[in-house]
Design a protein around this motif. Structure first.
Motif, PDB file in Angstrom:
ATOM      1  N   ALA A  65       0.487  -1.214  -0.154  1.00  0.00           N
ATOM      2  CA  ALA A  65       0.132   0.063  -0.027  1.00  0.00           C
ATOM      3  C   ALA A  65       0.657   1.228   0.124  1.00  0.00           C
ATOM      4  O   ALA A  65       0.117   2.085  -0.752  1.00  0.00           O
ATOM      5  N   ALA A  66       2.150   0.849   0.609  1.00  0.00           N
ATOM      6  CA  ALA A  66       3.051   2.390   0.636  1.00  0.00           C
ATOM      7  C   ALA A  66       4.074   2.531  -0.558  1.00  0.00           C
ATOM      8  O   ALA A  66       5.212   2.621  -0.526  1.00  0.00           O
ATOM      9  N   ASP A  67       3.736   1.587  -1.927  1.00  0.00           N
ATOM     10  CA  ASP A  67       4.757   0.839  -2.522  1.00  0.00           C
ATOM     11  C   ASP A  67       6.147   0.478  -2.027  1.00  0.00           C
ATOM     12  O   ASP A  67       6.996   1.016  -2.576  1.00  0.00           O
ATOM     13  N   CYS A  68       6.182  -0.221  -1.334  1.00  0.00           N
ATOM     14  CA  CYS A  68       7.521  -1.064  -0.748  1.00  0.00           C
ATOM     15  C   CYS A  68       7.468  -2.254  -0.353  1.00  0.00           C
ATOM     16  O   CYS A  68       6.000  -2.961  -1.202  1.00  0.00           O
ATOM     17  N   GLY A  69       8.014  -3.218  -0.257  1.00  0.00           N
ATOM     18  CA  GLY A  69       7.947  -4.808  -0.114  1.00  0.00           C
ATOM     19  C   GLY A  69       9.557  -4.620   1.105  1.00  0.00           C
ATOM     20  O   GLY A  69       9.483  -4.114   1.458  1.00  0.00           O
ATOM     21  N   PHE A  70       9.476  -6.208   0.920  1.00  0.00           N
ATOM     22  CA  PHE A  70       9.720  -6.778   1.998  1.00  0.00           C
ATOM     23  C   PHE A  70      11.220  -6.130   2.298  1.00  0.00           C
ATOM     24  O   PHE A  70      12.003  -6.238   3.035  1.00  0.00           O
ATOM     25  N   SER A  71      11.941  -6.187   1.032  1.00  0.00           N
ATOM     26  CA  SER A  71      13.576  -5.815   1.038  1.00  0.00           C
ATOM     27  C   SER A  71      13.843  -4.559   0.715  1.00  0.00           C
ATOM     28  O   SER A  71      14.771  -4.079   1.387  1.00  0.00           O
ATOM     29  N   ASP A  72      12.268  -3.800   1.335  1.00  0.00           N
ATOM     30  CA  ASP A  72      12.519  -2.547   2.350  1.00  0.00           C
ATOM     31  C   ASP A  72      12.363  -2.078   3.582  1.00  0.00           C
ATOM     32  O   ASP A  72      12.863  -1.304   3.949  1.00  0.00           O
ATOM     33  N   VAL A  73      12.264  -3.131   4.595  1.00  0.00           N
ATOM     34  CA  VAL A  73      11.801  -3.153   5.672  1.00  0.00           C
ATOM     35  C   VAL A  73      13.576  -3.010   6.447  1.00  0.00           C
ATOM     36  O   VAL A  73      14.218  -3.966   5.907  1.00  0.00           O
ATOM     37  N   LEU A  74      13.279  -2.328   7.189  1.00  0.00           N
ATOM     38  CA  LEU A  74      15.017  -1.991   7.947  1.00  0.00           C
ATOM     39  C   LEU A  74      15.275  -2.775   9.776  1.00  0.00           C
ATOM     40  O   LEU A  74      15.603  -2.931   9.738  1.00  0.00           O
ATOM     41  N   LYS A  75      13.844  -2.786   9.924  1.00  0.00           N
ATOM     42  CA  LYS A  75      13.304  -2.762  11.073  1.00  0.00           C
ATOM     43  C   LYS A  75      11.817  -3.816  11.281  1.00  0.00           C
ATOM     44  O   LYS A  75      11.378  -3.280  10.613  1.00  0.00           O
ATOM     45  N   VAL A  76      12.825  -4.928  11.861  1.00  0.00           N
ATOM     46  CA  VAL A  76      11.135  -6.198  12.254  1.00  0.00           C
ATOM     47  C   VAL A  76      10.619  -6.149  13.870  1.00  0.00           C
ATOM     48  O   VAL A  76      11.989  -6.382  14.482  1.00  0.00           O
ATOM     49  N   THR A  77       9.881  -6.204  14.662  1.00  0.00           N
ATOM     50  CA  THR A  77       9.293  -6.586  15.662  1.00  0.00           C
ATOM     51  C   THR A  77       8.042  -7.844  15.346  1.00  0.00           C
ATOM     52  O   THR A  77       7.182  -7.269  14.903  1.00  0.00           O
ATOM     53  N   ALA A  78       8.863  -8.946  15.964  1.00  0.00           N
ATOM     54  CA  ALA A  78       7.465 -10.048  16.152  1.00  0.00           C
ATOM     55  C   ALA A  78       7.232 -10.429  17.834  1.00  0.00           C
ATOM     56  O   ALA A  78       7.732 -10.624  18.371  1.00  0.00           O
ATOM     57  N   TYR A  79       6.137 -10.747  17.475  1.00  0.00           N
ATOM     58  CA  TYR A  79       5.604 -10.860  18.691  1.00  0.00           C
ATOM     59  C   TYR A  79       5.224 -13.157  18.741  1.00  0.00           C
ATOM     60  O   TYR A  79       4.467 -13.239  17.878  1.00  0.00           O
ATOM     61  N   ILE A  80       5.685 -13.841  19.518  1.00  0.00           N
ATOM     62  CA  ILE A  80       4.732 -15.123  19.713  1.00  0.00           C
ATOM     63  C   ILE A  80       4.697 -15.448  21.160  1.00  0.00           C
ATOM     64  O   ILE A  80       5.065 -15.249  21.867  1.00  0.00           O
ATOM     65  N   VAL A  81       3.642 -16.506  21.371  1.00  0.00           N
ATOM     66  CA  VAL A  81       3.552 -16.825  22.558  1.00  0.00           C
ATOM     67  C   VAL A  81       4.643 -17.856  23.021  1.00  0.00           C
ATOM     68  O   VAL A  81       4.535 -17.910  24.143  1.00  0.00           O
ATOM     69  N   ASP A  82       4.238 -18.778  21.726  1.00  0.00           N
ATOM     70  CA  ASP A  82       5.154 -20.082  22.893  1.00  0.00           C
ATOM     71  C   ASP A  82       6.825 -20.336  22.133  1.00  0.00           C
ATOM     72  O   ASP A  82       7.159 -20.086  20.773  1.00  0.00           O
ATOM     73  N   PRO A  83       7.449 -20.216  23.239  1.00  0.00           N
ATOM     74  CA  PRO A  83       9.021 -20.142  22.724  1.00  0.00           C
ATOM     75  C   PRO A  83       9.443 -21.045  21.718  1.00  0.00           C
ATOM     76  O   PRO A  83      10.228 -21.779  20.957  1.00  0.00           O
ATOM     77  N   ALA A  84       8.330 -22.559  22.038  1.00  0.00           N
ATOM     78  CA  ALA A  84       8.650 -23.476  21.269  1.00  0.00           C
ATOM     79  C   ALA A  84       8.138 -23.213  19.959  1.00  0.00           C
ATOM     80  O   ALA A  84       8.723 -24.247  18.956  1.00  0.00           O
ATOM     81  N   ASP A  85       7.902 -22.386  19.303  1.00  0.00           N
ATOM     82  CA  ASP A  85       7.377 -21.819  17.994  1.00  0.00           C
ATOM     83  C   ASP A  85       8.387 -21.457  17.565  1.00  0.00           C
ATOM     84  O   ASP A  85       8.229 -20.829  16.148  1.00  0.00           O
ATOM     85  N   PHE A  86       9.800 -20.734  17.879  1.00  0.00           N
ATOM     86  CA  PHE A  86      10.748 -19.902  17.666  1.00  0.00           C
ATOM     87  C   PHE A  86      10.766 -20.732  15.722  1.00  0.00           C
ATOM     88  O   PHE A  86      11.934 -19.443  15.043  1.00  0.00           O
ATOM     89  N   ALA A  87      11.225 -22.361  15.713  1.00  0.00           N
ATOM     90  CA  ALA A  87      11.724 -22.499  14.949  1.00  0.00           C
ATOM     91  C   ALA A  87      11.090 -22.303  14.218  1.00  0.00           C
ATOM     92  O   ALA A  87      11.696 -21.997  12.463  1.00  0.00           O
ATOM     93  N   THR A  88      10.098 -22.492  13.918  1.00  0.00           N
ATOM     94  CA  THR A  88       9.102 -22.591  12.887  1.00  0.00           C
ATOM     95  C   THR A  88       8.464 -21.068  12.535  1.00  0.00           C
ATOM     96  O   THR A  88       8.659 -21.168  11.499  1.00  0.00           O
ATOM     97  N   PHE A  89       8.949 -20.237  12.988  1.00  0.00           N
ATOM     98  CA  PHE A  89       8.875 -18.875  13.225  1.00  0.00           C
ATOM     99  C   PHE A  89       9.682 -18.716  12.426  1.00  0.00           C
ATOM    100  O   PHE A  89       9.955 -17.792  11.232  1.00  0.00           O
ATOM    101  N   ASN A  90      10.806 -18.586  12.776  1.00  0.00           N
ATOM    102  CA  ASN A  90      12.192 -18.749  11.457  1.00  0.00           C
ATOM    103  C   ASN A  90      12.150 -18.900  10.069  1.00  0.00           C
ATOM    104  O   ASN A  90      12.953 -18.769   9.233  1.00  0.00           O
TER     105      ASN A  90
END
Length: 125
Positions: A65-90
């Motif tokens: 919507a802002a004429d960007c894509g994932f390659s334009d991202v500088l910083k991400v903050t992610a929140y997950i509930v279960d630390p066991a899902d971290f590998a799947t998230f990556n």
């Protein structure tokens, strides 16, 4: 201070709380935390992997919507509930982002009925 413009991406559920999905200020893009909801605001699944894919598709809609894509991202903050899902998230994260990866913080926290939320800061190309 640069002007700021709020964007509401097509196909993304309209927020039910007082915030904007995307803010553009100059060449910087700030997304609200995206969650695993479809365009009607319904949770897509109880499965963590499916929730993560939907969350990243929603993030993609915000960036586009802002004429960007994932390659334009500088910083991400992610929140997950279960630390066991971290590998799947990556594993899933690497399907959307490529090297050089954006800076990132991943926090384990309680969320409101879903298992993952992701926000980003990008710069217009």
């Amino acid at each position: 201070m640069p002007n700021r413009e709020a964007l509401q991406p097509a196909g993304l559920a309209i927020p039910k709380s007082p915030y904007s999905s995307v803010i553009v200020s100059g060449d910087l893009i700030f997304t609200a935390g995206q969650a695993p909801f479809d365009s009607d605001g319904n949770l897509v699944s109880e499965d963590f992997a499916e929730q993560t894919h939907q969350t990243l598709r929603n993030l993609r809609s915000c960036l586009e919507a802002a004429d960007c894509g994932f390659s334009d991202v500088l910083k991400v903050t992610a929140y997950i509930v279960d630390p066991a899902d971290f590998a799947t998230f990556n594993e899933i994260y690497q399907q959307y982002f490529t090297e050089p990866y954006p800076a990132r913080a991943t926090l384990v926290t309680n969320l409101l009925g879903f298992k993952v939320e992701i926000e980003a800061i990008a710069r217009k190309p």
